[in-house]
Design a protein around this motif. Structure first.
Motif, PDB file in Angstrom:
ATOM      1  N   ASP A  13      31.702 -15.234   7.627  1.00 42.64           N
ATOM      2  CA  ASP A  13      30.514 -14.580   8.382  1.00 42.64           C
ATOM      3  C   ASP A  13      31.220 -13.374   8.871  1.00 42.64           C
ATOM      4  OD1 ASP A  13      28.462 -16.278   7.787  1.00 42.64           O
ATOM      5  OD2 ASP A  13      28.405 -17.174   9.760  1.00 42.64           O
ATOM      6  N   ARG A  14      30.293 -12.210   8.800  1.00 40.47           N
ATOM      7  CA  ARG A  14      30.542 -10.951   9.551  1.00 40.47           C
ATOM      8  C   ARG A  14      29.147 -10.685  10.263  1.00 40.47           C
ATOM      9  NH1 ARG A  14      34.506 -12.325   7.801  1.00 40.47           N
ATOM     10  NH2 ARG A  14      35.956 -11.434   6.399  1.00 40.47           N
ATOM     11  N   ILE A  15      29.340 -10.975  11.541  1.00 42.89           N
ATOM     12  CA  ILE A  15      28.233 -10.778  12.647  1.00 42.89           C
ATOM     13  C   ILE A  15      28.408  -9.859  13.616  1.00 42.89           C
ATOM     14  CG2 ILE A  15      26.913 -12.214  13.959  1.00 42.89           C
ATOM     15  CD1 ILE A  15      27.951 -14.873  12.346  1.00 42.89           C
ATOM     16  N   ALA A  16      27.451  -9.090  13.900  1.00 48.15           N
ATOM     17  CA  ALA A  16      27.282  -8.293  15.113  1.00 48.15           C
ATOM     18  C   ALA A  16      26.558  -8.863  16.040  1.00 48.15           C
ATOM     19  CB  ALA A  16      26.980  -6.772  14.718  1.00 48.15           C
ATOM     20  N   ILE A  17      26.544  -9.027  17.342  1.00 49.62           N
ATOM     21  CA  ILE A  17      25.689  -9.510  18.217  1.00 49.62           C
ATOM     22  C   ILE A  17      25.309  -8.086  19.159  1.00 49.62           C
ATOM     23  CG2 ILE A  17      25.230 -10.850  20.215  1.00 49.62           C
ATOM     24  CD1 ILE A  17      27.332 -12.775  19.276  1.00 49.62           C
ATOM     25  N   ILE A  18      24.044  -7.722  19.088  1.00 54.06           N
ATOM     26  CA  ILE A  18      23.793  -6.473  19.687  1.00 54.06           C
ATOM     27  C   ILE A  18      22.818  -6.630  21.011  1.00 54.06           C
ATOM     28  CG2 ILE A  18      23.989  -4.891  17.707  1.00 54.06           C
ATOM     29  CD1 ILE A  18      20.996  -4.948  17.672  1.00 54.06           C
ATOM     30  N   GLY A  19      22.978  -5.559  21.889  1.00 45.41           N
ATOM     31  CA  GLY A  19      22.139  -5.947  23.103  1.00 45.41           C
ATOM     32  C   GLY A  19      22.608  -4.932  24.280  1.00 45.41           C
ATOM     33  N   PRO A  20      21.841  -4.598  25.240  1.00 44.68           N
ATOM     34  CA  PRO A  20      22.232  -3.902  26.362  1.00 44.68           C
ATOM     35  C   PRO A  20      23.355  -4.450  27.053  1.00 44.68           C
ATOM     36  CG  PRO A  20      20.178  -4.656  26.767  1.00 44.68           C
ATOM     37  CD  PRO A  20      20.441  -4.980  25.231  1.00 44.68           C
ATOM     38  N   SER A  21      23.941  -3.795  28.107  1.00 41.00           N
ATOM     39  CA  SER A  21      24.910  -4.395  29.058  1.00 41.00           C
ATOM     40  C   SER A  21      23.873  -5.380  29.930  1.00 41.00           C
ATOM     41  CB  SER A  21      25.500  -3.337  30.017  1.00 41.00           C
ATOM     42  OG  SER A  21      26.240  -2.433  29.312  1.00 41.00           O
ATOM     43  N   GLY A  22      24.690  -6.540  30.275  1.00 45.06           N
ATOM     44  CA  GLY A  22      24.042  -7.674  30.914  1.00 45.06           C
ATOM     45  C   GLY A  22      23.079  -8.455  30.330  1.00 45.06           C
TER      46      GLY A  22
ATOM     47  N   GLY B  21      23.790 -10.623  28.134  1.00 47.76           N
ATOM     48  CA  GLY B  21      24.178 -12.176  27.580  1.00 47.76           C
ATOM     49  C   GLY B  21      25.202 -11.880  26.522  1.00 47.76           C
ATOM     50  N   LYS B  22      25.641 -11.022  25.971  1.00 48.76           N
ATOM     51  CA  LYS B  22      26.633 -10.964  24.665  1.00 48.76           C
ATOM     52  C   LYS B  22      27.969 -11.693  25.001  1.00 48.76           C
ATOM     53  CE  LYS B  22      26.624  -6.722  23.919  1.00 48.76           C
ATOM     54  NZ  LYS B  22      26.117  -6.207  25.112  1.00 48.76           N
ATOM     55  N   SER B  23      28.322 -11.154  26.086  1.00 44.51           N
ATOM     56  CA  SER B  23      29.719 -11.688  26.499  1.00 44.51           C
ATOM     57  C   SER B  23      29.595 -12.893  26.752  1.00 44.51           C
ATOM     58  CB  SER B  23      30.544 -10.832  27.749  1.00 44.51           C
ATOM     59  OG  SER B  23      30.539  -9.393  27.294  1.00 44.51           O
ATOM     60  N   THR B  24      28.755 -13.381  27.581  1.00 47.90           N
ATOM     61  CA  THR B  24      28.714 -14.830  27.775  1.00 47.90           C
ATOM     62  C   THR B  24      28.771 -15.885  26.635  1.00 47.90           C
ATOM     63  OG1 THR B  24      27.562 -14.407  30.071  1.00 47.90           O
ATOM     64  CG2 THR B  24      27.365 -16.611  29.113  1.00 47.90           C
ATOM     65  N   LEU B  25      27.900 -15.450  25.741  1.00 45.54           N
ATOM     66  CA  LEU B  25      27.583 -16.265  24.557  1.00 45.54           C
ATOM     67  C   LEU B  25      29.337 -16.146  23.745  1.00 45.54           C
ATOM     68  CD1 LEU B  25      26.242 -17.682  22.451  1.00 45.54           C
ATOM     69  CD2 LEU B  25      25.735 -15.566  21.472  1.00 45.54           C
ATOM     70  N   LEU B  26      29.910 -15.058  23.745  1.00 45.81           N
ATOM     71  CA  LEU B  26      31.084 -14.914  23.011  1.00 45.81           C
ATOM     72  C   LEU B  26      32.217 -15.656  23.894  1.00 45.81           C
ATOM     73  CD1 LEU B  26      31.271 -13.259  20.465  1.00 45.81           C
ATOM     74  CD2 LEU B  26      32.745 -11.486  21.629  1.00 45.81           C
ATOM     75  N   HIS B  27      32.266 -15.648  25.099  1.00 45.99           N
ATOM     76  CA  HIS B  27      33.191 -16.548  25.910  1.00 45.99           C
ATOM     77  C   HIS B  27      32.861 -17.960  25.815  1.00 45.99           C
ATOM     78  CE1 HIS B  27      34.120 -12.900  28.817  1.00 45.99           C
ATOM     79  NE2 HIS B  27      34.432 -12.829  27.626  1.00 45.99           N
ATOM     80  N   LEU B  28      31.627 -18.433  25.453  1.00 43.08           N
ATOM     81  CA  LEU B  28      31.320 -19.802  25.242  1.00 43.08           C
ATOM     82  C   LEU B  28      31.851 -20.290  23.751  1.00 43.08           C
ATOM     83  CD1 LEU B  28      27.880 -20.278  26.791  1.00 43.08           C
ATOM     84  CD2 LEU B  28      29.868 -21.117  27.541  1.00 43.08           C
ATOM     85  N   ILE B  29      31.512 -19.544  22.584  1.00 41.87           N
ATOM     86  CA  ILE B  29      32.306 -19.411  21.486  1.00 41.87           C
ATOM     87  C   ILE B  29      33.752 -19.673  21.360  1.00 41.87           C
ATOM     88  CG2 ILE B  29      32.339 -18.462  19.076  1.00 41.87           C
ATOM     89  CD1 ILE B  29      29.428 -17.498  19.749  1.00 41.87           C
ATOM     90  N   SER B  30      34.312 -18.701  22.466  1.00 40.27           N
ATOM     91  CA  SER B  30      35.687 -18.903  22.094  1.00 40.27           C
ATOM     92  C   SER B  30      36.344 -19.655  22.906  1.00 40.27           C
ATOM     93  CB  SER B  30      36.310 -17.491  22.999  1.00 40.27           C
ATOM     94  OG  SER B  30      36.055 -17.386  24.320  1.00 40.27           O
ATOM     95  N   GLY B  31      35.617 -20.679  23.823  1.00 41.13           N
ATOM     96  CA  GLY B  31      36.065 -21.588  24.537  1.00 41.13           C
ATOM     97  C   GLY B  31      36.599 -21.303  25.759  1.00 41.13           C
TER      98      GLY B  31
END
Length: 235
Positions: A37-46, A48-58
């Protein structure tokens, strides 16, 4: 049937604080990341992008819901090794030179020093950074430091490479180079790639686009298309 997903989120939510001061950073997101997969998660600051990525990363755990890594193993098997995360801000250790920073995750895996250094040199060479091995992080430009961070992330040859706003502090030309580099190295090492970004020009380098707004994940769409409707992201 064996689940081949590298990471799977099932109705994950993340709330910080409690009572009236509670902040919901992520609302019941479900998604899966497959090999290649080659996925971009887009959205403004705040959003939830970082939150989701931190959950995926463990690095973080959900308040509700589950995150699993079916094709990798339990959470304690993720790092250093199968899952790597490139952060937005400076993440290199100041006392260590470039080569030592890149070799560090290998040493944490138990790789012997000589082999770790050899593999670190190879990772730096992939990003045209071999000549910077003796330099300290403070001697690098912003673009160089981010590329060294990528080299450090790929030195253990992860199966899932995550990048959290990796171009957020860079000029447009350097940002485009970093985006191209991430895709190229992911192709070379055979890793799935997920990039959280607010920059649509970065997202255009990836095959799928997921959108986030107010902590809500919406459906994937083609990176080159105009249709970015808000629907549920398939698990």
């Amino acid at each position: 049937m064996t689940d081949a997903a590298l990471a799977r989120c099932s109705n994950v939510a993340r709330t910080y604080g409690s009572g009236r001061g509670a902040v919901v950073a992520l609302h019941r997101a479900s998604c899966a990341i497959a090999p290649g997969d080659r996925i971009a998660i887009i959205g403004p600051s705040g959003s939830g992008k970082s939150t989701l990525l931190h959950l995926i990363s463990g690095l973080d755990t959900p308040t509700t819901g589950t995150v699993t890594w079916p094709a990798i193993g339990p959470r304690d098997a993720l790092r250093p090794g199968p899952v790597a995360l490139v952060l937005q801000g400076p993440s290199l250790l100041p006392p260590l030179n470039v080569l030592e920073n890149v070799a560090l995750p290998l040493l944490l895996q138990g790789v012997k020093l000589e082999e770790a250094n050899t593999r670190a040199v190879a990772a730096l060479a992939r990003l045209d950074l071999a000549e910077l091995g003796d330099q300290l992080p403070e001697e690098l430009s912003g673009g160089q430091a981010q590329r060294v961070s990528i080299a450090r992330a790929i030195s253990p040859r992860p199966r899932l490479l995550l990048a959290d706003e990796p171009t957020g502090q860079l000029d447009q030309a350097t940002a485009a180079t970093i985006a191209e580099t991430l895709v190229a190295v992911a192709d070379e090492i055979g890793a799935a790639l997920v990039v959280a970004t607010h920059d649509l020009t970065v997202a255009d380098h990836l095959d799928q686009v997921w959108s986030m707004r107010d902590g809500r994940l919406t459906s994937p769409s083609s990176a080159g298309g105009d249709d970015r409707r808000e629907e549920s992201c398939p698990a």
